[in-house]
Design an enzyme around this catalytic site. Structure first.
Site, PDB file in Angstrom:
ATOM      1  N   LYS A 206     -33.157  55.790 -15.270  1.00 28.21           N
ATOM      2  CA  LYS A 206     -32.085  55.613 -14.291  1.00 28.21           C
ATOM      3  C   LYS A 206     -30.907  56.482 -14.711  1.00 28.21           C
ATOM      4  O   LYS A 206     -30.340  56.305 -15.790  1.00 28.21           O
ATOM      5  CB  LYS A 206     -31.666  54.148 -14.220  1.00 28.21           C
ATOM      6  CG  LYS A 206     -30.482  53.934 -13.304  1.00 28.21           C
ATOM      7  CD  LYS A 206     -30.182  52.472 -13.074  1.00 28.21           C
ATOM      8  CE  LYS A 206     -28.936  52.328 -12.220  1.00 28.21           C
ATOM      9  NZ  LYS A 206     -28.631  50.928 -11.934  1.00 28.21           N
TER      10      LYS A 206
ATOM     11  N   LYS B 164     -35.028  56.875 -10.855  1.00 21.87           N
ATOM     12  CA  LYS B 164     -33.938  56.652  -9.911  1.00 21.87           C
ATOM     13  C   LYS B 164     -32.755  57.536 -10.258  1.00 21.87           C
ATOM     14  O   LYS B 164     -32.374  57.540 -11.418  1.00 21.87           O
ATOM     15  CB  LYS B 164     -33.534  55.181  -9.987  1.00 21.87           C
ATOM     16  CG  LYS B 164     -32.343  54.833  -9.156  1.00 21.87           C
ATOM     17  CD  LYS B 164     -32.007  53.384  -9.329  1.00 21.87           C
ATOM     18  CE  LYS B 164     -30.700  53.145  -8.592  1.00 21.87           C
ATOM     19  NZ  LYS B 164     -29.964  52.057  -9.107  1.00 21.87           N
TER      20      LYS B 164
HETATM   21  C1  PBG Z   1     -27.250  48.230 -10.429  1.00 21.88           C
HETATM   22  C2  PBG Z   1     -27.896  49.033  -9.378  1.00 21.88           C
HETATM   23  C3  PBG Z   1     -27.355  50.126  -8.710  1.00 21.88           C
HETATM   24  C4  PBG Z   1     -28.314  50.535  -7.790  1.00 21.88           C
HETATM   25  C5  PBG Z   1     -29.403  49.682  -7.907  1.00 21.88           C
HETATM   26  N1  PBG Z   1     -29.124  48.758  -8.909  1.00 21.88           N
HETATM   27  C6  PBG Z   1     -26.028  50.757  -8.799  1.00 21.88           C
HETATM   28  C7  PBG Z   1     -25.524  51.355 -10.027  1.00 21.88           C
HETATM   29  O1  PBG Z   1     -26.208  51.512 -11.031  1.00 21.88           O
HETATM   30  O2  PBG Z   1     -24.337  51.668  -9.991  1.00 21.88           O
HETATM   31  C8  PBG Z   1     -28.162  51.701  -6.854  1.00 21.88           C
HETATM   32  C9  PBG Z   1     -29.058  51.717  -5.681  1.00 21.88           C
HETATM   33  C10 PBG Z   1     -28.666  52.670  -4.618  1.00 21.88           C
HETATM   34  O3  PBG Z   1     -27.761  53.510  -4.756  1.00 21.88           O
HETATM   35  O4  PBG Z   1     -29.299  52.585  -3.555  1.00 21.88           O
HETATM   36  N2  PBG Z   1     -27.325  46.875 -10.183  1.00 21.88           N
END
Ligand code: PBG
Length: 323
Positions: free
Chosen positions: A194, A247
């Site tokens: 991520k 991601k």
């Molecule tokens: C954190 C989380 C995020 C997303 C999914 N889980 C945001 C972040 O890390 O700031 C992002 C998903 C998206 O942008 O569609 N709980």
């Protein structure tokens, strides 16, 4: 041997021929629909994500049921709590927003797979993904709280736990707490690679989870790195992850393909909020054909190696697949 003996166009001549030699196909089975759930009130549309709204538990159940009947096998839930504090304690309350939505969805459509995102950022008043010590997020103190949240979602009926916090060691910690609590057969989908990405900003509007100070670069990955993604993935597999995720997806297709080659468990790709908003904005500006663009993007994820795709386009994509 080459031209004129070789003519690749021969197999592109008719739609049926193209269908026969197509290497990648999309299926509704691959899609996971992300949903935002809140405690009460009317549907609240997210401005930057046309077509996406926050639902109360009852509405979430209704929408999930329709989505399942359309062919979507799974949803992933993100909670918007009424109250936030320094440690995100509203995320492990028995009657928390996600817990209530899980119960409502499982009551309405028991076969549907309900995945719960595990992270503190939506529940903390500072918006970071863990507890704060000084100016940084305290990794080890956060693990306990993530596990507490995960167990609470499981007790509510969740099928899969998806930690997205990017703390070190969280998959192993949550796995052993799950095993101890009797959830040995429940899977973990780890947000393994991520990245600290600008593509999340519409999500942060939707979930009200923008960090109050600083950024997430101290725990999410540097978009410049790929070998590190592999390291994260292999650690999560070792710690017991059942599915690994990359991601965002669009600017990270090379990572999807690298991860696919390096693991033998399913790989998920998260087509994140900013990717969705860009398609919607270009569609509204009449610059692109939404259906063709979305199908091309989703096919690209599959071609790159994604087994599963988390996407806000899921409901539309399923309709378009059925033609
Ligand atoms: C954190 C989380 C995020 C997303 C999914 N889980 C945001 C972040 O890390 O700031 C992002 C998903 C998206 O942008 O569609 N709980």
């Amino acid at each position: 041997m080459s031209f004129p003996t070789e003519r690749p166009r021969r197999l592109r001549r008719t739609p049926t021929l193209r269908r026969m030699v197509r290497e990648t196909s999309l299926s509704a089975d691959d899609l996971i629909w992300p949903m935002f759930v809140k405690s009460k009130g009317e549907d609240e549309p997210i401005k930057s994500m046309p077509g996406v709204a926050r639902y109360n538990a009852k509405r979430a159940a209704k929408e999930a049921k329709v989505a399942f009947s359309e062919g979507i096998p799974a949803v992933i839930l993100f909670g918007i709590p009424d109250k936030k504090d320094a440690i995100g304690s509203s995320s492990w309350q028995k009657d928390g927003v996600v817990q209530r939505a899980v119960k409502a969805i499982k009551d309405a459509v028991p076969e549907m797979i309900v995945i719960c995102d595990v992270c503190l950022c939506e529940y903390t008043d500072h918006g970071h993904c863990g507890v704060i010590k000084g100016e940084t997020v305290d990794n080890d103190a956060t693990l306990e709280l993530l596990a507490k949240q995960a167990l609470s979602f499981l007790h509510a009926g969740a099928d899969i736990i998806a930690p997205s916090d990017m703390m070190d060691g969280r998959v192993g910690f949550i796995r052993s707490e799950m095993d101890e609590a009797g959830f040995r057969e429940h899977a973990i989908m780890a947000y393994s690679a991520k990245y600290a990405s600008a593509f999340y900003s519409p999500f942060r509007e939707a979930a009200g989870s923008a960090p109050g100070f600083g950024d997430r670069k101290g725990y999410q990955m540097d978009p410049a790195n790929s070998r590190e993604a592999l390291r994260e993935v292999l650690l999560d597999v070792e710690e017991g992850a059942d599915i690994v995720m990359v991601k965002p997806a669009l600017a990270f297709m090379d990572i999807i393909s690298l991860v696919k080659e390096s693991t033998d468990i399913p790989v998920a790709a998260y087509n994140v909020s900013g990717e969705y908003s860009m398609v919607k904005a270009a569609t509204m500006a009449h610059a692109i054909n939404e259906e063709q663009i979305v199908m091309e993007i989703l096919t690209g994820f599959k071609r790159a190696g994604a087994d599963l795709i988390l996407t806000y386009h899921a409901r539309d994509a399923v309709k378009w697949m059925q033609g």
